[in-house]
Write an enzyme that holds these catalytic residues in place. Structure first.
Site, mmCIF file in Angstrom:
data_model
loop_
_atom_site.group_PDB
_atom_site.id
_atom_site.type_symbol
_atom_site.label_atom_id
_atom_site.label_comp_id
_atom_site.label_asym_id
_atom_site.label_seq_id
_atom_site.Cartn_x
_atom_site.Cartn_y
_atom_site.Cartn_z
ATOM 1 N N GLU A 150 18.697 84.058 39.980
ATOM 2 C CA GLU A 150 17.898 84.011 38.752
ATOM 3 C C GLU A 150 17.003 85.236 38.595
ATOM 4 O OE1 GLU A 150 15.493 80.457 38.695
ATOM 5 O OE2 GLU A 150 14.986 80.610 40.811
ATOM 6 N N CYS A 190 22.948 76.209 36.580
ATOM 7 C CA CYS A 190 22.058 75.052 36.405
ATOM 8 C C CYS A 190 20.952 75.339 35.395
ATOM 9 C CB CYS A 190 21.467 74.602 37.730
ATOM 10 S SG CYS A 190 20.427 75.858 38.499
HETATM 11 C C1 PEP Z 1 16.558 78.489 35.779
HETATM 12 O O1 PEP Z 1 15.705 79.364 35.942
HETATM 13 O O2 PEP Z 1 17.545 78.634 35.048
HETATM 14 C C2 PEP Z 1 16.438 77.188 36.471
HETATM 15 C C3 PEP Z 1 17.408 76.313 36.456
HETATM 16 O O3 PEP Z 1 15.266 76.896 37.080
HETATM 17 P P1 PEP Z 1 13.909 76.567 36.300
HETATM 18 O O4 PEP Z 1 14.255 76.338 34.850
HETATM 19 O O5 PEP Z 1 13.301 75.372 36.930
HETATM 20 O O6 PEP Z 1 13.100 77.815 36.506
HETATM 21 MG MG MG Z 2 14.285 79.193 37.531
#
Ligand code: PEP
Ligand code: MG
Length: 589
Positions: free
Chosen positions: A449, A520
């Protein structure tokens, strides 16, 4: 007068109800209806709190040192006068009588009404009395919280949704923190509107996970909408219609019924395996925030949990963090609910728009961080709190004795973080061995990410068993756009060629290395991206349970060969979104 407010669509569907305006600082106040038979009791709670505050203020005044400035004593008199003013306590009682609001809710509703009146006053001196009123209400709320008669429900901030004769309610606030949003699960509100926030801010994510229509980033909704206005939330288009005409209202009631029917139709796909037209099997997993969400994931047909955002276990606890035992029980509950299906538990992703209330040295630093999204967040925070990190790792490892657990590390970007993380895991295992506590050798994965991780993926793949692409942050960090800031939300572009390129190479390299790869982030649950992601080679998608059925429908209708052609065209296009829309006629949510 009817008018519209525009914002960002973050959670689909239509909600129709009356506005409940709540100041941001009061969002965590309990909101529940009381039974008719308990009205007098509730008014009694208010009376007791008022008497307690009157006593408190009188004692403060009596004990003022003689050298204290005279203004202080006069100020306490003003507070006492406000406390006994009919426009505060009398009107608050009225909310309890007429609307059956609990005392805390009634008080904050009346504060909203009075605060607006103060704002509109011409006289500077009188306008400034708003701050005094807020202080008096603060004292009353604190007194109510101390009240031993406070029912448990007041703490849970939830209540019966179906109070007879009550109109549905829509919450309007300047801002709602993700932790507060969580408290509204199963609450009296059927929709949410906020002035601030981006499409993938965690507040929006929680609203989506609750499957409740919401519009964020309206900039001014909480200023121009009035208490009790009738509202329509068009969660698909990011529009709020205030005091709609009967014709518009009827049109939206029709759309609401249609959406209900469509949902029912899609839910029949629950047990159908997700396989494309040309026979490619696709795994549809669920994102959850709390162990209690796992049941909903199973019911929606998820074949596992692809992302358990464990940081939500650390919120709304008045600074007390869950110890190993409590965490272990929570992880075990999720794992057992999933009945042998995999549960991917992500270590805490504290920071950015999910701060902790606890004020350790690190949090104090965080409080003053200029840009928390780039600060001490996720694995950086965990590695800076080694004791806490190992505690969480032990709890997750222990849960692996009860089902299939995968461990996921957020926001990792440096190889030294990889080494430190793997060492912490090894140490946690050693501690469990010494204590004779059972665990299984779980797979360990990295969230991709941060662009740096995507760009040096082969090195990461040497150390991890799987990767999961967090598109929400990958977009934020690639485009330098704060995902929670509505003023740059128009630049938060999931279709940006740089973003698509990072995602496609991550999928391709992981597959080539024989490592499991999933997405995700919110993109996985957005039907506008299903075909492109399938075309990139993705076979594992993790999303809110409520999105599984519509993504499954997309998968069932997809032909991977055509998806590959679309994905290649998207990668080569200057304006991939235009291309996708013209081909599919589906705007991205
Ligand atoms: C994302 O960054 O895409 C992720 C799934 O984590 P979060 O949204 O909790 O930062
Ligand atoms: Mg994230």
């Amino acid at each position: 007068m009817s008018f519209q407010v525009f914002g960002l669509p973050v959670s689909r569907g239509v909600a129709i109800g009356r506005a409940v305006l709540v100041a941001s600082s009061r969002v965590d106040v309990a909101h529940y209806f009381i039974d008719v038979g308990r009205i007098e009791e509730e008014v009694g709670r208010l009376r007791v709190a008022r008497d307690a505050v009157a006593m408190e203020l009188s004692l403060l005044k009596r004990d003022l040192p003689t050298e204290a400035p005279a203004e202080l004593s006069a100020l306490l008199d003003v507070h006492l006068m406000l406390l006994h003013d009919e426009s505060l306590t009398g009107a608050t009682k009225q909310w309890i009588h007429d609307r059956h609001y609990n005392a805390e809710w009634a008080l904050s509703a009346q504060l909203e009404v009075l605060a607006r009146q103060f704002d509109e006053m011409e006289d500077d001196y009188l306008r400034e009395r708003k701050a005094d009123l807020e202080q008096v209400v603060e004292r009353l709320l604190r007194a109510l919280a101390r009240d031993p008669e406070t029912p448990l429900a007041a703490v849970a901030a939830t209540g019966a949704r179906d109070f007879a004769g009550e109109d549905p309610l829509v919450l309007v606030a300047n801002d709602i923190a993700p932790a507060d949003m969580l408290q509204f699960k199963g609450s009296v509100f059927t929709g949410f509107i906020t002035d601030v926030g981006g499409r993938t801010s965690h507040t929006a994510i929680v609203a989506r996970s609750m499957d409740i229509p919401a519009v964020v980033g309206t900039r001014e909704a909480s200023r121009i909408i009035r208490q009790d206005d009738w509202l329509i939330i068009d969660g698909d288009n990011g529009i709020v219609i205030v005091n709609p005409s009967p014709i518009v209202l009827e049109e939206y009631r029709f759309r609401q019924r249609q959406a209900g029917l469509e949902r029912e139709r899609l839910s029949r796909l629950r047990h159908t395996p997700a396989v494309t037209l040309d026979g490619e099997k696709v795994e549809l997993l669920a994102n959850i925030e709390l162990p209690g969400d796992a049941a909903g994931a199973l019911e929606a047909g998820a074949v596992g949990v692809g992302l358990f955002r464990s940081e939500f276990l650390f919120m709304n606890r008045n600074g007390e963090l869950p110890d190993e035992e409590e965490q272990f029980e929570a992880y075990r509950a999720a794992v057992e609910t999933m009945q042998g299906l995999p549960v991917t538990i992500r270590t805490v992703d504290i920071g950015a728009d999910k701060p902790l209330e606890r004020m350790s040295v690190n949090e104090l630093r965080h409080e003053h961080a200029l840009n928390p999204a780039l600060g001490l967040r996720a694995i950086r925070w965990s590695l800076s709190e080694p004791g806490m990190f190992r505690q969480q790792l032990r709890a997750i490892l222990r849960a692996s004795a009860f089902g299939k657990v995968r461990l996921l590390i957020p926001m990792i970007a440096h190889l030294n973080e990889v080494h430190a993380t793997l060492e912490a895991i090894a140490r946690a295992k050693q501690q469990l061995d010494e204590a004779g506590k059972p665990y299984v050798d779980v797979e360990v994965g990295a969230m991709i990410e941060v662009p740096a991780a995507a760009l040096m993926l082969p090195a990461f793949l040497r150390y991890f068993d799987f990767v999961s692409i967090g598109t929400n942050d990958l977009i934020q960090y690639t485009l330098a756009i704060d995902r929670a800031d509505e003023s740059v939300a128009h630049l938060y572009d999931s279709w940006h060629p740089a973003v698509l390129s990072l995602i496609s190479t991550t999928i391709e390299q992981a597959r080539r290395a024989g490592k499991h790869v999933s997405v995700c982030g919110e993109m996985a649950g957005d039907p506008a991206f299903t075909e492109v992601l399938l075309g990139f080679g993705l076979r594992s998608f993790s999303m809110h349970p409520a999105q599984i059925a519509s993504i499954k429908q997309r998968v069932l209708r997809a032909d991977v060969r055509k998806c590959v052609a679309r994905a290649e065209a998207a990668l080569e296009a200057d304006e991939p979104q235009q291309l996708a829309m013209s081909e599919a006629g589906v705007p991205s949510a």
